[in-house]
Design a protein around this motif. Structure first.
Motif, PDB file in Angstrom:
ATOM      1  N   LEU A   1      24.234  35.591  24.048  1.00 26.13           N
ATOM      2  CA  LEU A   1      25.245  34.539  23.967  1.00 26.13           C
ATOM      3  C   LEU A   1      26.373  34.945  23.026  1.00 26.13           C
ATOM      4  O   LEU A   1      27.549  34.853  23.380  1.00 26.13           O
ATOM      5  CB  LEU A   1      24.611  33.222  23.490  1.00 26.13           C
ATOM      6  N   PHE A   2      26.027  35.411  21.841  1.00 22.17           N
ATOM      7  CA  PHE A   2      27.045  35.813  20.871  1.00 22.17           C
ATOM      8  C   PHE A   2      27.873  36.992  21.391  1.00 22.17           C
ATOM      9  O   PHE A   2      29.081  37.062  21.147  1.00 22.17           O
ATOM     10  CB  PHE A   2      26.415  36.155  19.526  1.00 22.17           C
ATOM     11  N   ASP A   3      27.245  37.923  22.118  1.00 19.31           N
ATOM     12  CA  ASP A   3      28.000  39.034  22.718  1.00 19.31           C
ATOM     13  C   ASP A   3      29.043  38.499  23.696  1.00 19.31           C
ATOM     14  O   ASP A   3      30.195  38.947  23.691  1.00 19.31           O
ATOM     15  CB  ASP A   3      27.070  40.000  23.451  1.00 19.31           C
ATOM     16  N   ALA A   4      28.646  37.555  24.536  1.00 15.32           N
ATOM     17  CA  ALA A   4      29.582  36.978  25.513  1.00 15.32           C
ATOM     18  C   ALA A   4      30.678  36.192  24.802  1.00 15.32           C
ATOM     19  O   ALA A   4      31.858  36.261  25.198  1.00 15.32           O
ATOM     20  CB  ALA A   4      28.827  36.083  26.495  1.00 15.32           C
ATOM     21  N   MET A   5      30.314  35.468  23.755  1.00 20.10           N
ATOM     22  CA  MET A   5      31.313  34.705  23.001  1.00 20.10           C
ATOM     23  C   MET A   5      32.302  35.652  22.318  1.00 20.10           C
ATOM     24  O   MET A   5      33.502  35.384  22.282  1.00 20.10           O
ATOM     25  CB  MET A   5      30.623  33.803  21.981  1.00 20.10           C
ATOM     26  N   LYS A   6      31.800  36.743  21.793  1.00 17.93           N
ATOM     27  CA  LYS A   6      32.671  37.731  21.125  1.00 17.93           C
ATOM     28  C   LYS A   6      33.620  38.367  22.141  1.00 17.93           C
ATOM     29  O   LYS A   6      34.793  38.600  21.840  1.00 17.93           O
ATOM     30  CB  LYS A   6      31.808  38.796  20.439  1.00 17.93           C
ATOM     31  N   THR A   7      33.126  38.616  23.344  1.00 16.31           N
ATOM     32  CA  THR A   7      33.982  39.171  24.394  1.00 16.31           C
ATOM     33  C   THR A   7      35.137  38.212  24.690  1.00 16.31           C
ATOM     34  O   THR A   7      36.292  38.636  24.783  1.00 16.31           O
ATOM     35  CB  THR A   7      33.170  39.447  25.677  1.00 16.31           C
ATOM     36  N   ASP A   8      34.823  36.927  24.817  1.00 16.12           N
ATOM     37  CA  ASP A   8      35.882  35.931  25.029  1.00 16.12           C
ATOM     38  C   ASP A   8      36.809  35.865  23.821  1.00 16.12           C
ATOM     39  O   ASP A   8      38.033  35.865  23.969  1.00 16.12           O
ATOM     40  CB  ASP A   8      35.291  34.540  25.285  1.00 16.12           C
ATOM     41  N   PHE A   9      36.237  35.806  22.646  1.00 17.78           N
ATOM     42  CA  PHE A   9      37.014  35.725  21.400  1.00 17.78           C
ATOM     43  C   PHE A   9      37.990  36.887  21.287  1.00 17.78           C
ATOM     44  O   PHE A   9      39.138  36.714  20.855  1.00 17.78           O
ATOM     45  CB  PHE A   9      36.044  35.705  20.213  1.00 17.78           C
ATOM     46  N   ASN A  10      37.556  38.071  21.686  1.00 20.93           N
ATOM     47  CA  ASN A  10      38.416  39.254  21.592  1.00 20.93           C
ATOM     48  C   ASN A  10      39.627  39.199  22.528  1.00 20.93           C
ATOM     49  O   ASN A  10      40.569  39.956  22.344  1.00 20.93           O
ATOM     50  CB  ASN A  10      37.613  40.524  21.849  1.00 20.93           C
ATOM     51  N   THR A  11      39.589  38.318  23.517  1.00 17.50           N
ATOM     52  CA  THR A  11      40.755  38.176  24.393  1.00 17.50           C
ATOM     53  C   THR A  11      41.771  37.184  23.836  1.00 17.50           C
ATOM     54  O   THR A  11      42.881  37.084  24.346  1.00 17.50           O
ATOM     55  CB  THR A  11      40.360  37.711  25.816  1.00 17.50           C
ATOM     56  N   TYR A  12      41.382  36.436  22.809  1.00 16.98           N
ATOM     57  CA  TYR A  12      42.269  35.429  22.226  1.00 16.98           C
ATOM     58  C   TYR A  12      43.354  36.086  21.387  1.00 16.98           C
ATOM     59  O   TYR A  12      43.139  37.126  20.768  1.00 16.98           O
ATOM     60  CB  TYR A  12      41.498  34.468  21.320  1.00 16.98           C
ATOM     61  N   GLY A  13      44.476  35.427  21.339  1.00 21.76           N
ATOM     62  CA  GLY A  13      45.545  35.840  20.446  1.00 21.76           C
ATOM     63  C   GLY A  13      45.235  35.397  19.023  1.00 21.76           C
ATOM     64  O   GLY A  13      44.249  34.698  18.774  1.00 21.76           O
ATOM     65  N   PRO A  14      46.088  35.767  18.066  1.00 24.55           N
ATOM     66  CA  PRO A  14      45.801  35.489  16.652  1.00 24.55           C
ATOM     67  C   PRO A  14      45.715  33.994  16.311  1.00 24.55           C
ATOM     68  O   PRO A  14      44.893  33.598  15.487  1.00 24.55           O
ATOM     69  CB  PRO A  14      46.944  36.164  15.906  1.00 24.55           C
ATOM     70  N   VAL A  15      46.522  33.167  16.925  1.00 25.31           N
ATOM     71  CA  VAL A  15      46.489  31.734  16.619  1.00 25.31           C
ATOM     72  C   VAL A  15      45.181  31.120  17.091  1.00 25.31           C
ATOM     73  O   VAL A  15      44.530  30.362  16.370  1.00 25.31           O
ATOM     74  CB  VAL A  15      47.704  31.001  17.242  1.00 25.31           C
ATOM     75  N   SER A  16      44.764  31.448  18.300  1.00 22.95           N
ATOM     76  CA  SER A  16      43.518  30.901  18.836  1.00 22.95           C
ATOM     77  C   SER A  16      42.307  31.410  18.061  1.00 22.95           C
ATOM     78  O   SER A  16      41.371  30.652  17.793  1.00 22.95           O
ATOM     79  CB  SER A  16      43.389  31.230  20.319  1.00 22.95           C
ATOM     80  N   LYS A  17      42.309  32.687  17.681  1.00 22.05           N
ATOM     81  CA  LYS A  17      41.220  33.220  16.861  1.00 22.05           C
ATOM     82  C   LYS A  17      41.139  32.463  15.536  1.00 22.05           C
ATOM     83  O   LYS A  17      40.055  32.082  15.086  1.00 22.05           O
ATOM     84  CB  LYS A  17      41.421  34.710  16.589  1.00 22.05           C
ATOM     85  N   GLN A  18      42.284  32.245  14.923  1.00 24.16           N
ATOM     86  CA  GLN A  18      42.324  31.532  13.653  1.00 24.16           C
ATOM     87  C   GLN A  18      41.779  30.114  13.816  1.00 24.16           C
ATOM     88  O   GLN A  18      41.026  29.629  12.966  1.00 24.16           O
ATOM     89  CB  GLN A  18      43.754  31.485  13.121  1.00 24.16           C
ATOM     90  N   ARG A  19      42.111  29.450  14.913  1.00 24.64           N
ATOM     91  CA  ARG A  19      41.643  28.084  15.131  1.00 24.64           C
ATOM     92  C   ARG A  19      40.129  28.028  15.315  1.00 24.64           C
ATOM     93  O   ARG A  19      39.482  27.103  14.841  1.00 24.64           O
ATOM     94  CB  ARG A  19      42.374  27.456  16.310  1.00 24.64           C
ATOM     95  N   VAL A  20      39.564  28.999  15.996  1.00 27.50           N
ATOM     96  CA  VAL A  20      38.107  29.052  16.155  1.00 27.50           C
ATOM     97  C   VAL A  20      37.444  29.220  14.792  1.00 27.50           C
ATOM     98  O   VAL A  20      36.527  28.474  14.429  1.00 27.50           O
ATOM     99  CB  VAL A  20      37.682  30.217  17.088  1.00 27.50           C
ATOM    100  N   LEU A  21      37.919  30.196  14.024  1.00 26.69           N
ATOM    101  CA  LEU A  21      37.294  30.489  12.726  1.00 26.69           C
ATOM    102  C   LEU A  21      37.492  29.334  11.746  1.00 26.69           C
ATOM    103  O   LEU A  21      36.573  28.990  10.997  1.00 26.69           O
ATOM    104  CB  LEU A  21      37.838  31.798  12.163  1.00 26.69           C
TER     105      LEU A  21
END
Length: 129
Positions: A37-57
């Motif tokens: 699950l975390f591998d798949a989530m990381k794959t999706d996360f890696n496609t996000y731009g910086p703003v979306s990554k920041q919002r998740v974290l």
């Protein structure tokens, strides 16, 4: 400050796209299932731009810093998917954050002026293709 809790949900495509049989064999408290699950989530996360990554974290940091993970848990794991209850919710979030960000989250004081936004926004997730 705005916290976008729904950004966490967007990374659960792996679970949401599973067949019923696959879900029957998925145990969120099992290390190997959670790793997939975390591998798949990381794959999706890696496609996000910086703003979306920041919002998740920031959403994860906010929940961890709140002192009441249970209060915000519905924002973490999609309840439309029949899963076992996560046994260590705080540990789950810490592990997820560390896996996504490559570091342990630092405690933060978000202050009293936090606005929880239960939406992704008009433009959706910022995805880099």
């Amino acid at each position: 400050m705005q916290i976008f809790l729904d950004y966490i949900h967007e990374m659960y495509y792996y679970l949401l796209s599973m067949s019923d049989d696959d879900l029957d064999n998925f145990y969120i408290n099992d290390e190997s299932c959670r790793a997939k699950l975390f591998d798949a989530m990381k794959t999706d996360f890696n496609t996000y731009g910086p703003v979306s990554k920041q919002r998740v974290l920031e959403a994860i940091e906010f929940i961890l810093s709140s002192g009441d993970v249970e209060q915000f848990w519905r924002a973490v794991v999609p309840h439309a998917v029949p899963l076992d209850d996560v046994e260590d919710k705080r540990g789950y979030l810490l592990s997820l954050y560390e896996y996504l960000a490559g570091c342990v989250p630092q405690p933060r004081d978000f202050g009293p002026d936090v606005q929880l936004v239960n939406a992704i926004g008009p433009d959706g997730i910022d995805v880099r293709l």
